[in-house]
Scaffold this motif. Sequence first.
Motif: not given
Length: 189
Positions: A25-34, A69-82, A177-182
């Motif tokens: 995961k990385a911060k993007v400075s130029n989204a259109s270029q990426l 956002m279309d009436g469906n969803g996913q329950l996701i459990f995950y583990e990864r080091p930060d 590092t970490g999730a967007y929530m973090d």
Amino acid sequence: MCSWMVSSYFGSILYSEMPFNVEIKAKVSNASQLAEKASQLSQSEGTVIHQQDTFFNCSLGRLKLRDLMDGNGQLIFYERPDCGGPKLSNYSISNTPDPEGLRAVLADALGVKGKVKKERRLFLVGQTRVHLDTVEGLGHFMELEVVLKEDQSLEEGEVIARSLMKDLGVREDSLVTGAYMDLLLEAQG
């Protein structure tokens, strides 16, 4: 990769039936270029997906309900080091036709840690999912998820991830590092 953490972090989980991927995961400075580079690599314009993730209090790993956002969803459990750089992630996913009802039950049972709203542009490059995310309250990010095949090693996944980082112009100093929530909780600080 923070491989020194992998065996101690995942321990016996390495032999589970859960799928694994190598993530960056990385911060993007130029989204259109990426987006342009990802489009060239995937030979597509990508798919735009609107998502709202509700994270629940969880003593091990992370548990989130993704509303597609279309009436469906996913329950996701995950583990990864930060840690920065490529990291091993194991996960399990269960689809639901009732994300609102499931969210209410999980909120009552576990409590809500927070919510992440994002627009995701998904590109497929070989066995890798390239996400260009615009996260409400945080900005633009890129995620690579190299979905490991049954016979692939972590090292092979890391080589693929690092090669794509280079092709996309993602620098080491932009890794997060970490999730967007973090990151959101940290920003609210």
